[in-house]
Write a protein that holds these residues in place. Structure first.
Motif, PDB file in Angstrom:
ATOM      1  N   ILE A 197       0.858  -1.181   0.000  1.00  0.00           N
ATOM      2  CA  ILE A 197       0.000   0.000   0.000  1.00  0.00           C
ATOM      3  C   ILE A 197       0.897   1.234   0.000  1.00  0.00           C
ATOM      4  O   ILE A 197       2.098   1.141   0.312  1.00  0.00           O
ATOM      5  CB  ILE A 197      -0.956   0.049   1.222  1.00  0.00           C
ATOM      6  CG1 ILE A 197      -0.155   0.091   2.536  1.00  0.00           C
ATOM      7  CG2 ILE A 197      -1.920  -1.111   1.200  1.00  0.00           C
ATOM      8  CD1 ILE A 197      -1.019   0.296   3.774  1.00  0.00           C
ATOM      9  N   GLY A 198       0.332   2.358  -0.312  1.00  0.00           N
ATOM     10  CA  GLY A 198       1.101   3.590  -0.336  1.00  0.00           C
ATOM     11  C   GLY A 198       1.130   4.264   1.027  1.00  0.00           C
ATOM     12  O   GLY A 198       0.289   4.006   1.892  1.00  0.00           O
ATOM     13  N   GLN A 199       2.087   5.160   1.205  1.00  0.00           N
ATOM     14  CA  GLN A 199       2.193   5.925   2.444  1.00  0.00           C
ATOM     15  C   GLN A 199       0.928   6.742   2.687  1.00  0.00           C
ATOM     16  O   GLN A 199       0.541   6.975   3.841  1.00  0.00           O
ATOM     17  CB  GLN A 199       3.409   6.852   2.385  1.00  0.00           C
ATOM     18  CG  GLN A 199       3.647   7.677   3.637  1.00  0.00           C
ATOM     19  CD  GLN A 199       4.008   6.832   4.851  1.00  0.00           C
ATOM     20  OE1 GLN A 199       4.734   5.854   4.736  1.00  0.00           O
ATOM     21  NE2 GLN A 199       3.496   7.214   6.021  1.00  0.00           N
ATOM     22  N   ASP A 200       0.260   7.146   1.602  1.00  0.00           N
ATOM     23  CA  ASP A 200      -0.952   7.939   1.747  1.00  0.00           C
ATOM     24  C   ASP A 200      -2.056   7.164   2.455  1.00  0.00           C
ATOM     25  O   ASP A 200      -2.862   7.746   3.193  1.00  0.00           O
ATOM     26  CB  ASP A 200      -1.439   8.423   0.382  1.00  0.00           C
ATOM     27  CG  ASP A 200      -1.762   7.271  -0.556  1.00  0.00           C
ATOM     28  OD1 ASP A 200      -0.990   6.275  -0.581  1.00  0.00           O
ATOM     29  OD2 ASP A 200      -2.768   7.349  -1.278  1.00  0.00           O
ATOM     30  N   VAL A 201      -2.094   5.837   2.273  1.00  0.00           N
ATOM     31  CA  VAL A 201      -3.094   5.008   2.961  1.00  0.00           C
ATOM     32  C   VAL A 201      -2.809   4.980   4.465  1.00  0.00           C
ATOM     33  O   VAL A 201      -3.709   5.169   5.288  1.00  0.00           O
ATOM     34  CB  VAL A 201      -3.119   3.575   2.390  1.00  0.00           C
ATOM     35  CG1 VAL A 201      -4.076   2.695   3.185  1.00  0.00           C
ATOM     36  CG2 VAL A 201      -3.520   3.593   0.927  1.00  0.00           C
ATOM     37  N   LEU A 202      -1.541   4.775   4.824  1.00  0.00           N
ATOM     38  CA  LEU A 202      -1.174   4.756   6.237  1.00  0.00           C
ATOM     39  C   LEU A 202      -1.478   6.103   6.897  1.00  0.00           C
ATOM     40  O   LEU A 202      -2.030   6.155   7.999  1.00  0.00           O
ATOM     41  CB  LEU A 202       0.307   4.426   6.385  1.00  0.00           C
ATOM     42  CG  LEU A 202       0.851   4.412   7.827  1.00  0.00           C
ATOM     43  CD1 LEU A 202       0.186   3.325   8.652  1.00  0.00           C
ATOM     44  CD2 LEU A 202       2.369   4.221   7.823  1.00  0.00           C
ATOM     45  N   ASP A 203      -1.149   7.185   6.205  1.00  0.00           N
ATOM     46  CA  ASP A 203      -1.385   8.517   6.760  1.00  0.00           C
ATOM     47  C   ASP A 203      -2.869   8.814   6.926  1.00  0.00           C
ATOM     48  O   ASP A 203      -3.244   9.699   7.707  1.00  0.00           O
ATOM     49  CB  ASP A 203      -0.750   9.581   5.861  1.00  0.00           C
ATOM     50  CG  ASP A 203       0.776   9.495   5.840  1.00  0.00           C
ATOM     51  OD1 ASP A 203       1.346   8.889   6.763  1.00  0.00           O
ATOM     52  OD2 ASP A 203       1.380  10.037   4.892  1.00  0.00           O
ATOM     53  N   ASP A 204      -3.698   8.085   6.208  1.00  0.00           N
ATOM     54  CA  ASP A 204      -5.155   8.321   6.243  1.00  0.00           C
ATOM     55  C   ASP A 204      -5.850   7.520   7.334  1.00  0.00           C
ATOM     56  O   ASP A 204      -7.058   7.642   7.520  1.00  0.00           O
ATOM     57  CB  ASP A 204      -5.753   7.957   4.870  1.00  0.00           C
ATOM     58  CG  ASP A 204      -7.157   8.513   4.659  1.00  0.00           C
ATOM     59  OD1 ASP A 204      -7.443   9.618   5.166  1.00  0.00           O
ATOM     60  OD2 ASP A 204      -7.970   7.830   4.000  1.00  0.00           O
ATOM     61  N   ILE A 205      -5.089   6.685   8.058  1.00  0.00           N
ATOM     62  CA  ILE A 205      -5.696   5.819   9.081  1.00  0.00           C
ATOM     63  C   ILE A 205      -5.790   6.558  10.411  1.00  0.00           C
ATOM     64  O   ILE A 205      -4.799   7.054  10.944  1.00  0.00           O
ATOM     65  CB  ILE A 205      -4.886   4.521   9.249  1.00  0.00           C
ATOM     66  CG1 ILE A 205      -4.944   3.682   7.970  1.00  0.00           C
ATOM     67  CG2 ILE A 205      -5.421   3.711  10.430  1.00  0.00           C
ATOM     68  CD1 ILE A 205      -4.093   2.426   8.017  1.00  0.00           C
ATOM     69  N   GLY A 206      -7.007   6.596  10.960  1.00  0.00           N
ATOM     70  CA  GLY A 206      -7.234   7.130  12.294  1.00  0.00           C
ATOM     71  C   GLY A 206      -7.766   6.036  13.206  1.00  0.00           C
ATOM     72  O   GLY A 206      -8.111   4.945  12.759  1.00  0.00           O
ATOM     73  N   TRP A 207      -7.831   6.316  14.488  1.00  0.00           N
ATOM     74  CA  TRP A 207      -8.289   5.309  15.451  1.00  0.00           C
ATOM     75  C   TRP A 207      -9.115   5.970  16.545  1.00  0.00           C
ATOM     76  O   TRP A 207      -8.981   7.156  16.832  1.00  0.00           O
ATOM     77  CB  TRP A 207      -7.105   4.552  16.064  1.00  0.00           C
ATOM     78  CG  TRP A 207      -6.058   5.480  16.618  1.00  0.00           C
ATOM     79  CD1 TRP A 207      -6.034   6.095  17.832  1.00  0.00           C
ATOM     80  CD2 TRP A 207      -4.888   5.931  15.927  1.00  0.00           C
ATOM     81  NE1 TRP A 207      -4.924   6.886  17.971  1.00  0.00           N
ATOM     82  CE2 TRP A 207      -4.200   6.811  16.810  1.00  0.00           C
ATOM     83  CE3 TRP A 207      -4.339   5.682  14.667  1.00  0.00           C
ATOM     84  CZ2 TRP A 207      -3.008   7.429  16.467  1.00  0.00           C
ATOM     85  CZ3 TRP A 207      -3.162   6.302  14.324  1.00  0.00           C
ATOM     86  CH2 TRP A 207      -2.496   7.155  15.212  1.00  0.00           C
ATOM     87  N   ALA A 208      -9.975   5.162  17.152  1.00  0.00           N
ATOM     88  CA  ALA A 208     -10.851   5.640  18.219  1.00  0.00           C
ATOM     89  C   ALA A 208     -11.307   4.442  19.040  1.00  0.00           C
ATOM     90  O   ALA A 208     -11.059   3.287  18.673  1.00  0.00           O
ATOM     91  CB  ALA A 208     -12.066   6.365  17.635  1.00  0.00           C
ATOM     92  N   ARG A 209     -11.962   4.713  20.153  1.00  0.00           N
ATOM     93  CA  ARG A 209     -12.519   3.634  20.962  1.00  0.00           C
ATOM     94  C   ARG A 209     -13.619   2.921  20.177  1.00  0.00           C
ATOM     95  O   ARG A 209     -14.249   3.476  19.282  1.00  0.00           O
ATOM     96  CB  ARG A 209     -13.085   4.209  22.258  1.00  0.00           C
ATOM     97  CG  ARG A 209     -13.727   3.158  23.170  1.00  0.00           C
ATOM     98  CD  ARG A 209     -13.892   3.684  24.554  1.00  0.00           C
ATOM     99  NE  ARG A 209     -14.780   2.835  25.359  1.00  0.00           N
ATOM    100  CZ  ARG A 209     -14.726   2.767  26.667  1.00  0.00           C
ATOM    101  NH1 ARG A 209     -13.848   3.499  27.332  1.00  0.00           N
ATOM    102  NH2 ARG A 209     -15.565   1.996  27.338  1.00  0.00           N
ATOM    103  N   TYR A 210     -13.835   1.670  20.525  1.00  0.00           N
ATOM    104  CA  TYR A 210     -14.856   0.825  19.913  1.00  0.00           C
ATOM    105  C   TYR A 210     -16.196   1.568  19.896  1.00  0.00           C
ATOM    106  O   TYR A 210     -16.568   2.221  20.872  1.00  0.00           O
ATOM    107  CB  TYR A 210     -14.987  -0.448  20.744  1.00  0.00           C
ATOM    108  CG  TYR A 210     -15.559  -1.645  20.037  1.00  0.00           C
ATOM    109  CD1 TYR A 210     -14.785  -2.391  19.155  1.00  0.00           C
ATOM    110  CD2 TYR A 210     -16.870  -2.053  20.267  1.00  0.00           C
ATOM    111  CE1 TYR A 210     -15.299  -3.514  18.536  1.00  0.00           C
ATOM    112  CE2 TYR A 210     -17.399  -3.174  19.648  1.00  0.00           C
ATOM    113  CZ  TYR A 210     -16.596  -3.898  18.775  1.00  0.00           C
ATOM    114  OH  TYR A 210     -17.114  -5.010  18.149  1.00  0.00           O
ATOM    115  N   PRO A 211     -16.929   1.511  18.791  1.00  0.00           N
ATOM    116  CA  PRO A 211     -18.180   2.275  18.711  1.00  0.00           C
ATOM    117  C   PRO A 211     -19.229   1.813  19.715  1.00  0.00           C
ATOM    118  O   PRO A 211     -19.245   0.658  20.149  1.00  0.00           O
ATOM    119  CB  PRO A 211     -18.643   2.039  17.268  1.00  0.00           C
ATOM    120  CG  PRO A 211     -17.886   0.862  16.782  1.00  0.00           C
ATOM    121  CD  PRO A 211     -16.625   0.783  17.552  1.00  0.00           C
TER     122      PRO A 211
END
Length: 430
Positions: free
Chosen positions: A286-300
């Protein structure tokens, strides 16, 4: 459960190299402690070396690698322990199986004097899995939880903030639909599906099984408002445009692949997916742009006003009831679960620590920018039913809730409760 996506090839190499830790055929008279482990990247073997060295040569450690699948790990250990195999000194045991093993007399309880050492600063989620009938029978080693992973660009285009306190499954499904994106989940008929169902039921304020200490007379509680909420969410997603292709055959890796694809929008999965994404960038997957686009949060959340109960995974260390080296086995458990070694193991193997203080370590915070979310999620996690009949309970749920496209409320939870009761009472076979 937990990371679960380890490479079998690495496990085979570890199994073949385990003799390096023991000097197989050792005639020195030094006790050899056999540690049965779940496959990892070699972190437990390296930890075994450190602990044996720290013991000043008073014992050696022989690492034996179990199968990849948690159910197969359980089956292999149960067969050996039922035969009173004295070669099983220490086990890396999946938390849902602790009650079964303890109830069968397969585990050596820890003395009260060891409780403070083995449980100090352990997060609340994994600590719940370490006891059976008020006895400490397992020492939390590493823990795990699932986070909500999202593509920042998708969330932004949909006008939602997954990190907001009241972010729900319903809001996530609507956001994914609005952007024609998919949500990665684990819905194949395996333990990962049970993890999802249990997390939804617990997040809705319910439980799958009540009165667990009643054994086979425990009361299925999945048929009720919480079970209905879980069924509605699963069915709605499965029949939605936000469902990924072949959702009902999807595990952790399939969910990760869908999330990293151009159609990916959201995903629930274990923290290993972040380091796996970095590896994919390094390999050109995958490209670096995909990694940079990943965010995270607590389980919905299931309901906006009720905090979620994220999934709980990980590994507990236990001492075999028939071990011929219980003191040395206990020393190994103390060493492996110490704060410095759980930090070292987290950085080495990539499995989150069970002790809260580990997440304050600078190295951990650098390697895991989402460390605070992982710690809080593990602490607040909802364990799967703690029962000696867990295998029957889990399999009953998996059978009656699969495939996800057929899940409806209240029919599915009611069918599940009736089926589970029949299995527990011996009226039906799995």
């Amino acid at each position: 459960m937990g990371r679960g996506r380890r490479r079998l090839a690495a496990a085979v190499v570890l199994a073949l190299s385990a003799g390096l830790l023991t000097g197989c055929g050792d005639d020195s008279g030094v006790p050899v402690v056999t540690w049965y482990i779940n496959p990892d990247n070699g972190g437990q073997s390296r930890l075994a070396e450190r602990c044996a060295a720290a013991a000043g040569g008073t014992y050696r450690v022989d690492v034996q690698v179990l199968p990849n699948d948690a159910s197969q790990q359980r089956e292999q250990l149960v067969r050996r322990l039922a035969a009173k195999d004295s070669s099983i000194d220490v086990m890396s045991l999946d938390p849902p199986f602790v009650a079964e093993f303890a109830n069968a007399g397969f585990l050596r309880p820890f003395d009260p004097a060891d409780t403070a050492t083995l449980t100090g600063d352990v997060l609340r989620g994994p600590l719940q899995t370490a006891y059976w009938k008020d006895q400490l029978v397992a020492a939390p080693f590493w823990a795990n939880t699932q986070l909500l992973w999202y593509r920042k660009s998708v969330a932004r285009a949909a006008g939602v903030d997954p990190t907001a306190t009241g972010f729900t499954w319903d809001a996530m499904i609507r956001a994914a639909e609005s952007q024609r994106k998919v949500i990665g989940v684990q819905a194949n008929r395996y333990e990962g599906y049970m993890v999802w169902i249990n997390a939804l039921v617990a997040s809705a304020g319910g439980e799958i099984l009540g009165d667990v200490e009643a054994g086979k007379d425990a009361s299925p509680e999945i048929a009720g408002p919480a079970g209905d909420d879980a069924a509605r969410i699963i069915g709605d997603l499965a029949r939605s445009p936000a469902a990924p292709p072949a959702m009902s055959t999807m595990g952790e890796e399939e969910a990760r692949s869908a999330f990293q694809s151009p159609s990916g929008g959201f995903m629930v999965n274990w923290p290993y997916v972040y380091s796996a994404a970095k590896e994919s960038v390094a390999s050109g997957g995958i490209g670096q742009d995909v990694l940079d686009d990943i965010g995270w949060a607590r389980y919905p959340r299931v309901a906006a006003g009720t905090p979620s109960k994220p999934p709980l995974g990980g590994i507990n260390l236990t001492v075999g009831a028939f071990s011929e080296h219980p003191e040395q086995a206990l020393d190994l458990v103390r060493c492996a679960t110490s704060l410095p070694n759980t930090i070292a193991y987290m950085l080495d193997a990539g499995n989150p620590a069970a002790r809260g203080a580990a997440y304050d370590d600078p190295g951990v915070r650098q390697a895991y920018p989402m460390a605070s979310v992982i710690r809080q999620s593990i602490n607040d996690a909802g364990p799967r039913p703690i029962t000696p009949y867990y295998n029957d309970v889990s399999t009953s749920v998996q059978i009656t809730w699969h495939p996800a496209t057929g899940v409806t409320a209240p029919a599915t939870p009611e069918e599940s409760a009736a089926f589970m009761s029949d299995v527990l009472q011996g009226r039906r076979l799995l």
